[in-house]
Each structure stands twice: as C-alpha cells, then as structure tokens.
Design a protein around this motif. Structure first.
Motif, PDB file in Angstrom:
ATOM      1  N   ILE A  22      14.661   7.314  -3.439  1.00 29.87           N
ATOM      2  CA  ILE A  22      14.561   6.415  -2.287  1.00 29.87           C
ATOM      3  C   ILE A  22      13.222   6.609  -1.574  1.00 29.87           C
ATOM      4  O   ILE A  22      12.537   5.647  -1.227  1.00 29.87           O
ATOM      5  CB  ILE A  22      15.739   6.652  -1.302  1.00 29.87           C
ATOM      6  N   LEU A  23      12.828   7.876  -1.422  1.00 31.40           N
ATOM      7  CA  LEU A  23      11.553   8.153  -0.764  1.00 31.40           C
ATOM      8  C   LEU A  23      10.405   7.531  -1.554  1.00 31.40           C
ATOM      9  O   LEU A  23       9.508   6.912  -0.978  1.00 31.40           O
ATOM     10  CB  LEU A  23      11.362   9.675  -0.642  1.00 31.40           C
ATOM     11  N   SER A  24      10.463   7.661  -2.886  1.00 31.48           N
ATOM     12  CA  SER A  24       9.371   7.122  -3.684  1.00 31.48           C
ATOM     13  C   SER A  24       9.336   5.591  -3.615  1.00 31.48           C
ATOM     14  O   SER A  24       8.262   4.985  -3.613  1.00 31.48           O
ATOM     15  CB  SER A  24       9.450   7.674  -5.105  1.00 31.48           C
ATOM     16  N   THR A  33       6.240   3.416  -2.146  1.00 30.92           N
ATOM     17  CA  THR A  33       5.690   2.290  -2.898  1.00 30.92           C
ATOM     18  C   THR A  33       5.621   1.039  -2.022  1.00 30.92           C
ATOM     19  O   THR A  33       4.625   0.308  -2.035  1.00 30.92           O
ATOM     20  CB  THR A  33       6.552   2.005  -4.151  1.00 30.92           C
ATOM     21  N   LEU A  34       6.670   0.816  -1.226  1.00 29.01           N
ATOM     22  CA  LEU A  34       6.703  -0.358  -0.340  1.00 29.01           C
ATOM     23  C   LEU A  34       5.571  -0.299   0.680  1.00 29.01           C
ATOM     24  O   LEU A  34       4.828  -1.270   0.868  1.00 29.01           O
ATOM     25  CB  LEU A  34       8.061  -0.449   0.373  1.00 29.01           C
ATOM     26  N   VAL A  35       5.441   0.863   1.318  1.00 27.94           N
ATOM     27  CA  VAL A  35       4.369   1.024   2.308  1.00 27.94           C
ATOM     28  C   VAL A  35       3.009   0.832   1.633  1.00 27.94           C
ATOM     29  O   VAL A  35       2.128   0.129   2.149  1.00 27.94           O
ATOM     30  CB  VAL A  35       4.449   2.409   2.998  1.00 27.94           C
ATOM     31  N   GLY A  36       2.862   1.448   0.438  1.00 20.37           N
ATOM     32  CA  GLY A  36       1.607   1.330  -0.294  1.00 20.37           C
ATOM     33  C   GLY A  36       1.235  -0.118  -0.572  1.00 20.37           C
ATOM     34  O   GLY A  36       0.102  -0.541  -0.311  1.00 20.37           O
ATOM     35  N   PHE A  37       2.181  -0.888  -1.064  1.00 19.38           N
ATOM     36  CA  PHE A  37       1.895  -2.303  -1.358  1.00 19.38           C
ATOM     37  C   PHE A  37       1.676  -3.103  -0.078  1.00 19.38           C
ATOM     38  O   PHE A  37       0.863  -4.028  -0.053  1.00 19.38           O
ATOM     39  CB  PHE A  37       3.011  -2.914  -2.212  1.00 19.38           C
TER      40      PHE A  37
END
Ligand SMILES: [Zn+2]
Length: 418
Positions: free
Chosen positions: A291-293, A297-301
């Motif tokens: 879930i953390l990853s 990924t969401l924040v990164g995108f």
C-alpha cells in the motif's frame, strides 16, 4: 538561474549530509578498533568483531568516494546540456515519435550506468575479496551485468512507450493513467519476479526432504501460514553473505533460503529465521509495504503531472517546449535529491516492522534463544557493523542493529515468562 542555483544547493546539501553521516560513523567505529565496548564483550567473537571494524572502515572509504563521484556525474549530466543535445541528435535523425522518445530514455539510462561500473567491480573483486566474501568470477560478473541490461531494456522499453504514449493520448490526466499502469506493472512483477527473473540469475531448488524441511513445514502449519514452496538459492555462487527472504504474494509466495544460510546454521536457528519471515506476513507488513509503495507511486506521478506542464522548467534546462522525455529523465535523476531526506522515515517504519517480526518469531518458536543465536551468526559472518553511530543507523538502517535486536528479543522474552 534561480532553478539551477537551487539544484546546485540541493546537490551540495545532500553531499554534505552524506559525507557528514559517513564521517560520524567512521569515528564511532574507530573508537572500538582495539577494544570491544562493554556491551559487546564476550557476545561476539573478538577477532570477527575487529575484522568487522576493518570492514566498516574500508566500506566507508569507498562510500565517501562514491558520494562525491555520484554528485560530480549528476552535476555534469544536468548542467552540461547533455540531455537536450542527445535528444536533438536522436530525434533529428529518427523523428519524434513515442518509440523514439522511449528509446532515448533507455539510451540515457544505459550511458549513465557506465560510470558506476569500475567502482562496482572494484568493490566486488578487491574489497569483498579482501574480506573473504567474494565468490563471483569476472565472467559471472560480466554475464550478470549483460543479463541485467537486457532485462532492463525488455521490461523498461515497452513500459516507457506506454507512459510516454499516455502523455500524448490522454491529455492532462495522463499521470493518473500512468499511475494505474505502473501499479499494474508492480503487481505483475510481484508474481513474475520469483518465477521468471530470480531464476535467470540463480539456481533455485526445492528444499530437500529431511528433518529441516519437516521442521519448517511444521512451523508454517503452526503459524497458519500458507506457502507454495520453500526453496534453496545458490547465493554462494556470488558471495558468502547469507540471507533469507520470501517473495511473491498470496498463494504465489515462496520462501527462499540462501544455501550459505543452511550451511552455517543449525535447524533451530533456521526455523527461527523462517519464523521471523512469517512474522512479516502475519503482522501485515507485506500488505502495508504494498500500500505504501502504491501511495508513493501516486504521489510520484502526481508530481510528474504538475512538473511536466511547467514551461519555465523546460527553459531552465535548455529543453524545447514539449520535450517531455528529456524532462522526465532529468526529474528521474534529480528526484533523489528530495527523496533522500525521507530515507530515515522509511527506515524507521522498516525497523519497527523488524522488531515486530522478531517478537512474532520469539513467540512462534517459544524462546528467543535460537533467533538471537541466528542473528549473532549473521552479524559475525557478514561482518556487520556492531557499533554504528546512532544517527547513521537511524538514517540508513532498514534493520535495527544486532545489539538493539538482541536486547529487544531478550527483554520481551523475560516479560512474557514473568
Ligand atoms: Zn525482517
């Protein structure tokens, strides 16, 4: 100018922090070069302990060099105009399709992996060799690099084509689609990694029938832990460092034990190590990690989605408007300057999980003794730094130190017996 200035400041700040933490750690290790601290005396073989100080100091020297070398290369790549020039050269002859842009990213990735190779080779064949860890031959080392490269291209190129294609096809919300694709990719990799990728580099064999296998299966049964396979991996073909881990998810998950671990530990100790691994699953660490990853990924995108639309960013680095591929490379290269400062946060979570898995193992086995012995074996054979500076281990260590883990295991053991 402001942007370039800030980037220089970020690079210098990270180098300063890395070198400073490294220096703190060197001082702390040197303090105990000739005499063991009282809390270690008798617990670890003295000649292994001294050798671990030498190993720590030798690694620290390499790391100091590596920190400066990396920063120098990053600066050259970012400030020399190499990225836009290479982009113009490639698109000038091949056109500006998604295929070409993705190829550009792959080419940059390959070029940027070259400067690190001599140092990697030196660490493996000089440093690791000197301390008796290296089992890799030059041939195997080269074959590993080539396999990694081919795999990177085969997986990376199509993935890049999709992401760059999404920017063209889906408009402003491309980053949300990119996120979905990336998460799907991560999930597929979780299944493919143990089945397809790991066997490309190592031989995996089922743990042979016998008392060890019976003991481990009994443990898994007691813990209500389903596992599709317990496998032995020929880690000894590269290094004498030993380890155990499990990969995959749900019914695909399998336990992998290094042959070096099996050769150096008793059955009770291996059982305790496996109980620790099961603890990670039982305590929900695997799901939490996933879930953390996904969130990262969401924040990164999300951040990528914002940055890709800033014309001033293209200006600052000499990219023509719309040259998304070089901008993505640039963001990829420099994102570490920001995420570096989050390292201690991620590691603090990881260390908390390690304590929980240790406590689970102690309970599953019924005593802390075999796990403490196993950790001691691992620390001795891997020449782990037994006295890292607390700021250094707080920042970089994903696992608590041997001293901390042993203390926690013995403390909890005492509490539950009382
Ligand atoms: Zn663990």
């Amino acid at each position: 100018m402001l942007i370039l200035g800030s980037l220089v400041a970020l690079i210098l700040a990270r180098v300063a922090a890395q070198l400073w933490l490294n220096a703190l750690n060197v001082n702390e290790a040197s303090r105990w070069a000739s005499e063991a601290p009282s809390w270690l005396a008798g617990a670890i073989e003295e000649d292994r302990r001294r050798k671990s100080v030498d190993y720590t100091l030798a690694r620290a020297k390499v790391s100091a060099f590596d920190i400066v070398y990396d920063a120098a290369i990053l600066s050259v790549v970012v400030f020399s105009g190499l990225l836009p020039r290479l982009y113009s050269a490639i698109t000038g002859t091949l056109g500006t399709s998604v295929w070409v842009s993705a190829a550009y990213v792959v080419v940059v990735g390959i070029v940027l992996s070259i400067p690190g190779l001599p140092l990697d080779a030196w660490v493996q064949f000089r440093l690791e060799e000197r301390f008796g860890f290296n089992r890799t031959t030059v041939r195997l080392w080269i074959v590993d690099r080539i396999k990694g490269l081919v795999l990177g291209i085969v997986i990376g190129y199509p993935l890049l084509c999709v992401v760059l294609g999404l920017i063209q096809w889906t408009g402003r919300m491309w980053w949300l689609w990119g996120f979905v694709v990336m998460v799907a990719f991560q999930l597929v990799m979780l299944v493919l990694f143990p089945k397809v990728i790991l066997p490309m580099f190592n031989k995996l064999e089922p743990l042979p029938d016998g008392s060890l296998k019976q003991r481990l299966i009994a443990l898994a049964g007691r813990c209500g832990f389903q596992v599709s396979a317990i496998q032995v991996m020929d880690g000894s073909k590269r290094s004498t460092h030993s380890n155990a881990f499990f990969t995959g998810l749900g019914r695909f998950r399998r336990i992998v034990l290094f042959d070096t671990l099996i050769a150096s530990m008793t059955e009770e100790q291996i059982e305790a190590v496996l109980a620790h691994e099961i603890g990670h699953s039982k305590k929900g660490h695997v799901i939490k990690g996933l879930i953390l990853s996904i969130l990262v990924t969401l924040v990164g995108f999300g951040v990528l989605g914002l940055l890709v639309e800033r014309p001033w960013l293209y200006d600052a680095f000499g990219f023509a408007p719309g040259q998304v591929a070089p901008l993505l490379v640039l963001i990829g290269l420099t994102s570490g300057l920001a995420t570096f400062w989050l390292t201690p946060l991620g590691n603090a979570i990881s260390r908390k999980h390690e304590y929980e898995a240790d406590a689970y193992a102690r309970q599953a086995v019924g005593t802390p003794t075999p796990l403490v012995e196993a950790l001691t074996r691992l620390a001795e054979s891997n020449l782990s730094n037994l006295t890292p500076h607390p700021w250094y281990s707080g920042f970089y260590y994903s696992h608590p130190t041997w001293v901390e883990r042993r203390a926690a295991l013995l403390r909890e053991g005492a509490v539950s017996r009382a």
